[in-house]
Structure formats: structure tokens, C-alpha cells
Design a protein around this motif. Structure first.
Motif, PDB file in Angstrom:
ATOM      1  N   GLU A 115       0.849  -1.191   0.000  1.00 39.33           N
ATOM      2  CA  GLU A 115       0.000   0.000   0.000  1.00 39.33           C
ATOM      3  C   GLU A 115       0.883   1.238   0.000  1.00 39.33           C
ATOM      4  O   GLU A 115       1.807   1.353   0.794  1.00 39.33           O
ATOM      5  N   GLY A 116       0.578   2.171  -0.858  1.00 35.30           N
ATOM      6  CA  GLY A 116       1.338   3.409  -0.888  1.00 35.30           C
ATOM      7  C   GLY A 116       2.707   3.244  -1.502  1.00 35.30           C
ATOM      8  O   GLY A 116       3.024   2.244  -2.144  1.00 35.30           O
ATOM      9  N   ILE A 117       3.564   4.244  -1.291  1.00 34.31           N
ATOM     10  CA  ILE A 117       4.912   4.294  -1.849  1.00 34.31           C
ATOM     11  C   ILE A 117       5.892   4.493  -0.701  1.00 34.31           C
ATOM     12  O   ILE A 117       5.673   5.334   0.183  1.00 34.31           O
ATOM     13  N   PHE A 118       6.971   3.736  -0.718  1.00 33.71           N
ATOM     14  CA  PHE A 118       7.995   3.895   0.313  1.00 33.71           C
ATOM     15  C   PHE A 118       9.112   4.773  -0.221  1.00 33.71           C
ATOM     16  O   PHE A 118       9.643   4.547  -1.310  1.00 33.71           O
ATOM     17  N   ASP A 119       9.475   5.777   0.570  1.00 35.45           N
ATOM     18  CA  ASP A 119      10.584   6.682   0.251  1.00 35.45           C
ATOM     19  C   ASP A 119      11.447   6.757   1.506  1.00 35.45           C
ATOM     20  O   ASP A 119      10.998   7.219   2.552  1.00 35.45           O
ATOM     21  N   VAL A 120      12.704   6.297   1.419  1.00 31.12           N
ATOM     22  CA  VAL A 120      13.519   6.157   2.620  1.00 31.12           C
ATOM     23  C   VAL A 120      13.775   7.490   3.308  1.00 31.12           C
ATOM     24  O   VAL A 120      13.825   7.564   4.548  1.00 31.12           O
ATOM     25  N   GLN A 121      13.962   8.563   2.542  1.00 30.60           N
ATOM     26  CA  GLN A 121      14.201   9.860   3.169  1.00 30.60           C
ATOM     27  C   GLN A 121      12.952  10.351   3.905  1.00 30.60           C
ATOM     28  O   GLN A 121      13.021  10.816   5.040  1.00 30.60           O
ATOM     29  N   ARG A 122      11.804  10.172   3.282  1.00 29.26           N
ATOM     30  CA  ARG A 122      10.547  10.645   3.865  1.00 29.26           C
ATOM     31  C   ARG A 122      10.065   9.754   5.010  1.00 29.26           C
ATOM     32  O   ARG A 122       9.551  10.235   6.037  1.00 29.26           O
ATOM     33  N   ASP A 123      10.231   8.422   4.849  1.00 28.05           N
ATOM     34  CA  ASP A 123       9.596   7.468   5.762  1.00 28.05           C
ATOM     35  C   ASP A 123      10.547   6.896   6.800  1.00 28.05           C
ATOM     36  O   ASP A 123      10.173   5.973   7.537  1.00 28.05           O
ATOM     37  N   GLN A 124      11.760   7.431   6.918  1.00 29.89           N
ATOM     38  CA  GLN A 124      12.747   6.853   7.832  1.00 29.89           C
ATOM     39  C   GLN A 124      12.302   6.884   9.293  1.00 29.89           C
ATOM     40  O   GLN A 124      12.531   5.914  10.035  1.00 29.89           O
ATOM     41  N   VAL A 125      11.685   7.971   9.717  1.00 30.84           N
ATOM     42  CA  VAL A 125      11.295   8.098  11.130  1.00 30.84           C
ATOM     43  C   VAL A 125      10.255   7.046  11.484  1.00 30.84           C
ATOM     44  O   VAL A 125      10.378   6.337  12.494  1.00 30.84           O
ATOM     45  N   GLN A 126       9.218   6.922  10.625  1.00 32.78           N
ATOM     46  CA  GLN A 126       8.184   5.925  10.899  1.00 32.78           C
ATOM     47  C   GLN A 126       8.775   4.518  10.913  1.00 32.78           C
ATOM     48  O   GLN A 126       8.442   3.704  11.778  1.00 32.78           O
TER      49      GLN A 126
END
Length: 756
Positions: free
Chosen positions: A682-693
Motif C-alpha cells: 500500500e502506498g509508496i515507500f521513500d527512505v528519506q521521507r519514511d525513515q522516522v516511521q
């Protein structure tokens, strides 16, 4: 009707010169060349003979009328003016082909429709009978060509294109058309060689097109002798008695030719799936006694039936559609050149290629080159005399040495083959003089290739002690050390994996190609590796999971060793191999720290870190990835080392899996992709954006006193500051870079994260 007709013979672009020679020889008069065509005058007998005997034409068009044309009405009335009842029955079938534009007609379909309407209106009866359309097998195939305001209306005597001989019902992935294959054979001198009793070998024969065309030339078989349906069969102007006479003459010539002792014609093909289709084609052509096809690689084919036999080696090697593809074919061309030098001395060779730069890398010079078109692709035919003075070797020879080699080459007994009792030269005592053997040397490296080889050898020497001390089986030996040679080279035991980085747009593609070929020529020599064990790929600028997409389907796995564990790599099928070499220090760290711990491997890929953890005595390992393919690979890696129990493999989106997980782990490793948009998540993973989560979810699963290792290879990655405020974060990148990646310190970044 007139006793003489105007004919247009169409052909593939580039064959016009050969076709006009052939057509004149078959009786065409007042012949003139046009683009992809030959025009001339002929009797009906010559027209039939051209249909039957032309090896090069696509179609034989009999011109019915020429007329000026200003618009669609002129077209309609010009066609209507023909006495169509002299050509077909009222209820017959027809097909119309239209080419050209202008005079108010810019759509070929509209032009063909106007021609069809005129013919139908002319033949329509009061009772309503009229011709119908049959595009596949019509009684009459009409062609109208519009050329600078003139309409040329013709009857197609051929029917289906003459290149469709009828024997090739099965074909490979990139077959040559039969008439192009015949043209190449003619340019290569096969009619002369065949007349002298020479042999022919094709080391990459595919489904045997060169072989069949060559045998038909040698046996004096009309190429279209076996065709049953012609464009003139139902034409009312057809003269059956004349056709029967010509066909019987051709049949007698073929019978006489096939009654002769067959020439030695052999094909070799590496792909086992093409062997039977090739043999079936040969059988349909009626040439099973003349042609034999065997399975075999280029490097092992043996064309010489006996030591005195000479002949022609002809082939159409793959070209490669992109620079990266061409580069991976370099060794195929080198193998071909090597085999010519070793096994085909004093033969002639013809190499048809759309990548002439590859042809130059065979280590043997061509004495002639001809331009052809294979469809829309410009190609070269390289003609080669396989004699030592044409070899490009590592040794520079004086003119006197070259003369000696020429004299050796003229001997009946090839100078690099034992031939007792067949030496032509004798000493003063009457004893035969055995010619000195010809040493087949490696092709000489260019200046750039030698420079590249020197760098590889320097790197190999510098890494040697470390590799031996650490017992490392696979490592990087070169990583764009010299900017003009932009590639990464990895050793996997006795294999070499080359990744060519796409050159910037500012670099001349021809220069980039030449440098790549120089480097690839140097690699086997510098690393002392068989060139058949060098795998070449091209790495484009990309995002997401593209690097994980399948490139090939060979399914060949190699076993390598690292830190006491065995791992499977696949060097051919994917851009990456199943083992990220730069993470070696991290895997070794995990092995040392894993004893008695519960290990979690997220975005596990082929679970190499999990194998190391199990080797280090982990209480359990859990490996999570979205790809079933890589989890199957991970299962094989674990099984190879005897680690089947207490090692879970979980398929799923890592973020969703972590959110649902309630287990605790003492040691966690995360090496996420830079970007992922898989349809299975589901959705798109972006390491810079999603690193905290991602890190928060993983830290929630970390047992007290546990350690999380986080790494990624996004060059612009910046760790969010609020993570350092909530967790104890230590960057350990420098500790996770081994000597083989020291020149590329930004290959990845890594952190050790623990609870405060």
C-alpha cells in the motif's frame, strides 16, 4: 497484350546492385536501379524465370499502366480505364496495395480504396456479380505506386513475397530474411567457393537459413521451386504451358544438382531449443543429405572436415540493441575470432553484424566490407581471409616474418595442425620440411586497454594480502577508478561481474563504446579469468525496485564463501547478484554479535545477513521481504548452510508487518530500498521521507539492551535530527567499509541505534 512488359523488382534496401546483376543474368533488359528496386523490360518467359529463380527479389511487378495523376478522381479514372476483364473474373478476389503520397492522397488506405472501387465498378455485372477482397490469398494482387504525380499500376506476379521460400516454418528470435541471407552468401563469394567444391560452416546457425540458402545455390536449386501459389496462378493473362516448361527445366536442374556428391555444409547452434526447428527447416527444403546441424558453442565448433578442405565460415552474430548489450557480446566475437584463427586457417569468413565495432574486436582484420540493411538497421558484412598476416596479435611482426607466415599459409597442411606425409616442401636430402606451428596469441590490447589492464593488476596486488588474510571469496576489484572507464568490477571466486555505469549525455557514445570494449578486452588478461566467465551488465540511473527486476532467465547459481558461510549468487538474471558486497563488514559484525540473540532482518533480500546471524549462534532469525522470489532464494541460502530450524521467512510489506508485529528482537538489521512502489504494498515507500516511521516501528520491537543497525545507499540521505534526540545514534559508516570499497566511501551509510 504486348510481347514485352515493363517489370519492377523490389528488394531490401542495399541489395539493388546485386539484384540488377542477377536480373540481367536471367534476361531482364534495359535494367536500371532504383531505391529498393530494379526496373527493366522483359518477356513473359523472363518474368516467370525471375519469379522462379530470383534469390534476391521480394516481388516481381508487371506494370499494367502509367498515367499522370493530380487528384483522387484522376486515380479512379486511370484505373477504371484498364480492361480488367482481361485479367480477372467478375466474381474473383483481389487485394490492393498502395504506396506513396501526394496528389491529394496522403492516406494509403484511402488510395487503395479508390483503386479497389475502380476495379470493382469496371467488373460489376448487371446481375450484381463483382470481385471481393481477400487480403491473404487473392486471385489478383494489385499494386499502385504513386511517384511524383505519376501513378504506376502493376500486377504482382509473386503473390506472397519471394523471400518466403516455404521451408522456414520455424524461426528463431531474430532471423534474417531468406533473400538477405542469399545476398550475403553471394557477396561472400559462396558461388565461387561452392563451384570449387568448398565447404561451408555457420557456427551460430539459428534455424539454418544460411545453410539452406547456401545448399540451394550449390545444388542449382531454384529458390522458389517448391512454391505452389503464385500471384499469376489465377491471372487470366497467365500462360500455363510456358510456366510448365520453365518449372520442369528447374526441376531437372535441381535433380541433377542434388545427384552430385553433396558439399560439406554444417551448422552449429548453442541454443538446444533451435536444433530441431533448424533440422525441420532443412528437411522441408529437401536438403537433409547436404546439411547437418549440431549443438555446440562458438568456442568449440570444428569446421574442418579434413586437413586439406577449405571453404567459408559465415555467421550472423547477435548485435545488441544498446551499448550495454553490445559490451556483453564482446567475448562472443572474441571467441569467434579465436576459433577462426585456431581451426579455420586458410578458410574465408563472412561476419554479418549490426555492430561493426564488435567485429573489429575479433583479433583478425577484414579485407572487405559491404553495407547492408537488416530491416531498418544498418549493418556491415565483414569479409575475412583467415591467414596469419591478417591476425591482430600481441606480437608486432616484421615484413619478412609476415612473408614467412604467408608461405606457411599457402601449404596444403595447415601450419598449426599435424599432417604427416602432406608437406609440400622438402629439404636438399628429399625429406619433408615440417612448417613451424603458428602460435595463436591473445589479441593485442589497445593503449587504453593496456592502461586499464595495468590498473586492474595494481588493484589486484594491493588487495591480495587482505583477501588472503580474511579468506574473502568475492570482492570489488575496480570501481570507476578512472572516470573515463566508468564501471564496477567484482570477482566472485572464478567469475567476474561487470556493471557498466551509463555514460553522461555529454560523452560521445562512440568513445564510451570504444572505451568499454577496451576495458572488456583487458579484463580476462589482467585478472587471468576465462572470458566466458565474465558477465556484463549496464546500470542505468534508476529508482525503486528496478534493480531487482529480472534481466535474463538462465537460472544459474554459483556458490561463494564469506566468513565461514556459503551463499548463492546469480550473476546473469538480475542487475544485482543476490549479495551486496559492500555490506560484508556489517554481515560479519552481525555474525559476531548474534550469539543467543533473536535476530530480525528487514528488507532481507536473499537473507545473507540472516545466514551470518545463524552462523554466529543466533537463538532465532526472522527475515521479512515483499518478494517471494527472493524469499525462496533466502530459503536456499539458509538450507545450504544447514539452518532450517528457528529461521522464519515472512513475506510482506515491512512497514505493515512491523505495525502488526508484537514480538521482541535483540538484534535488528534494516537495509531498505531508496524507493519502492510495488503493486503488492500500500502506498509508496521513500527512505528519506519514511525513515522516522520505519525506525520508530522497528525500535518498538527492540528488546531492552538490544541493537538496531540501519543502513542505506541513497547518496543524498540525511538522518532526521529528531531520531538522535529520542535514541542513542552512532554513525558507524567508516567501520563498515572494507578495503575493496575504500575508494567509494559513499557506497552506503550505516548507524547503530539503541534505546536511551
Amino acid at each position: 497484350m504486348s510481347d514485352r512488359f515493363e517489370l519492377f523488382l523490389t528488394c531490401p534496401k542495399g541489395l539493388e546492385g546485386l539484384l540488377i546483376e542477377e536480373a540481367v543474368g536471367l534476361g531482364l533488359e534495359e535494367a536500371r536501379e532504383h531505391t529498393s528496386a530494379v526496373r527493366g523490360m522483359a518477356t513473359m518467359e523472363t518474368a516467370y524465370r525471375l519469379c522462379l529463380w530470383s534469390r534476391l527479389a521480394n516481388r516481381v511487378l508487371l506494370v499494367l499502366k502509367r498515367f499522370p495523376m493530380k487528384d483522387a478522381e484522376d486515380l479512379y479514372h486511370g484505373v477504371l480505364d484498364i480492361e480488367w476483364q482481361d485479367h480477372m473474373l467478375n466474381d474473383g478476389t483481389l487485394a490492393v496495395e498502395f504506396s506513396g503520397h501526394g496528389s491529394g492522397i496522403d492516406n494509403t488506405h484511402f488510395g487503395a480504396l479508390k483503386v479497389k472501387d475502380a476495379i470493382v465498378d469496371k467488373l460489376r455485372t448487371p446481375q450484381g456479380d463483382r470481385p471481393s477482397i481477400d487480403k491473404l490469398n487473392p486471385d489478383l494482387r494489385i499494386h499502385l505506386r504513386l511517384d511524383r504525380g505519376e501513378a504506376i499500376l502493376s500486377l504482382d506476379l509473386s503473390g506472397h513475397s519471394l523471400h518466403q521460400r516455404g521451408y522456414r516454418l520455424q524461426q528463431g528470435a531474430a532471423p534474417l530474411k531468406e533473400n538477405l541471407a542469399a545476398a550475403i552468401l553471394i557477396r561472400a563469394g559462396w558461388p565461387r567457393i561452392a563451384a570449387d567444391g568448398g565447404a561451408l560452416a555457420d557456427p551460430m546457425c539459428g534455424v539454418g537459413t544460411f545453410l539452406v540458402e547456401a545448399a540451394m545455390i550449390a545444388a542449382d536449386m531454384a529458390p522458389n521451386l517448391r512454391r505452389e501459389q503464385w500471384g499469376f496462378t489465377a491471372w487470366l493473362g497467365h500462360v500455363p504451358a510456358l510456366w510448365k516448361k520453365l518449372h520442369e527445366e528447374a526441376t531437372e536442374r535441381a535433380a541433377a544438382g542434388l545427384a552430385k556428391p553433396p558439399l560439406w555444409i554444417r551448422g552449429y547452434e548453442a541454443d538446444p531449443r533451435l536444433i530441431q526447428p533448424g533440422r525441420n527447416n532443412v528437411e522441408r527444403a529437401g536438403l537433409s543429405e547436404w546439411i547437418k546441424i549440431y549443438q555446440g558453442e562458438v568456442a568449440t565448433f570444428e569446421p574442418r572436415p579434413d586437413q586439406n578442405q577449405k571453404g567459408l565460415v559465415i555467421c550472423n552474430p547477435p548485435y545488441g540493441e544498446r551499448l550495454g548489450d553490445e559490451a556483453s557480446l564482446l567475448y562472443l566475437y572474441q571467441n569467434l575470432g579465436e576459433r577462426l584463427r585456431q581451426a579455420c586457417l586458410n578458410w574465408e569468413a563472412a561476419v554479418f553484424t549490426g555492430a561493426p565495432d564488435l567485429g573489429k574486436r575479433m583479433g583478425i582484420r577484414s579485407h572487405k566490407q559491404y553495407s547492408f540493411w537488416n530491416g531498418a538497421l544498418p549493418c556491415k558484412l565483414l569479409l575475412i581471409k583467415v591467414t596469419p598476416d591478417q591476425f591482430v596479435t600481441g606480437e608486432r611482426r616484421t615484413p619478412e616474418q609476415r612473408q614467412i607466415e604467408r608461405e606457411q599459409a599457402e601449404s596444403d597442411a595447415p601450419s598449426n595442425i599435424e599432417a604427416p606425409g602432406k608437406y609440400e616442401k622438402y629439404n636438399k636430402n628429399g625429406n619433408p620440411i615440417k612448417p613451424a606451428p603458428v602460435v595463436i596469441e591473445q589479441p593485442r590490447l589497445s593503449e587504453g586497454g593496456q592502461m586499464f589492464a595495468n590498473r586492474l593488476q595494481k588493484n589486484l596486488k594491493a588487495l591480495g594480502k587482505w583477501v588472503k588474510r580474511e579468506g574473502i571469496d568475492c570482492y570489488r576489484v575496480y570501481d570507476a577508478d578512472m572516470p573515463e572507464y566508468s564501471m564496477a568490477i567484482d570477482l566472485y571466486h572464478d567469475w567476474v561481474h561487470v556493471q557498466e555505469y551509463a555514460a553522461p549525455k555529454s560523452i560521445d557514445p562512440e568513445k564510451a563504446s570504444a572505451r568499454m570494449f577496451d576495458a572488456l578486452a583487458a579484463i580476462p588478461q589482467a585478472l587471468n579469468i576465462d572470458k566466458n566467465r565474465v558477465v556484463v551488465k549496464r546500470r542505468e540511473r534508476q529508482s525503486g525496485t528496478k534493480q531487482y527486476e529480472r534481466q535474463s532467465a538462465q537460472g544459474k547459481f554459483n556458490e561463494v564463501n564469506e566468513g565461514g558461510v556459503k551463499l548463492l549468487v546469480n550473476l546473469t538474471d538480475y542487475l544485482d547478484t543476490g549479495l551486496f558486497l559492500d555490506h560484508r563488514p556489517m554481515r560479519m559484525r552481525i555474525q559476531k554479535e548474534a550469539a543467543g540473540k533473536r535476530f530480525l532482518n528487514l528488507y532481507c533480500y536473499t537473507a545473507t545477513a540472516s545466514v551470518h546471524a545463524a552462523k554466529g549462534g543466533a537463538r532465532s532469525t526472522t527475515s521479512v521481504d515483499l518478494s517471494k522470489t527472493y524469499l525462496d532464494w533466502a530459503r536456499r541460502n539458509l538450507s545450504l548452510n544447514g539452518f532450517s530450524d528457528k529461521n522464519r521467512l515472512e513475506q510482506g510489506d515491512v512497514m505493515a508487518w512491523l505495525d502488526a508485529c508484537r514480538d521482541e528482537y535483540d538484534l535488528i538489521f534494516i537495509d531498505p530500498p531508496t524507493f519502492s512502489n510495488s503493486k503488492r504494498m500500500e502506498g509508496i515507500f521513500d527512505v528519506q521521507r519514511d525513515q522516522v516511521q520505519l525506525i520508530d516501528l522497528a525500535m518498538a520491537r527492540l528488546a531492552p539492551g538490544g541493537v538496531l543497525y540501519f543502513s542505506n545507499n541513497f547518496r543524498k540521505f540525511q538522518l532526521e535530527e529528531n531520531l538522535t534526540e529520542r535514541y542513542a545514534v552512532e554513525e558507524i559508516t567508516a567501520q563498515t567499509i572494507d578495503p575493496d570499497f575504500a575508494r567509494n566511501g559513499k557506497i552506503h551509510r550505516a548507524w547503530k541505534i539503541t534505546a536511551r
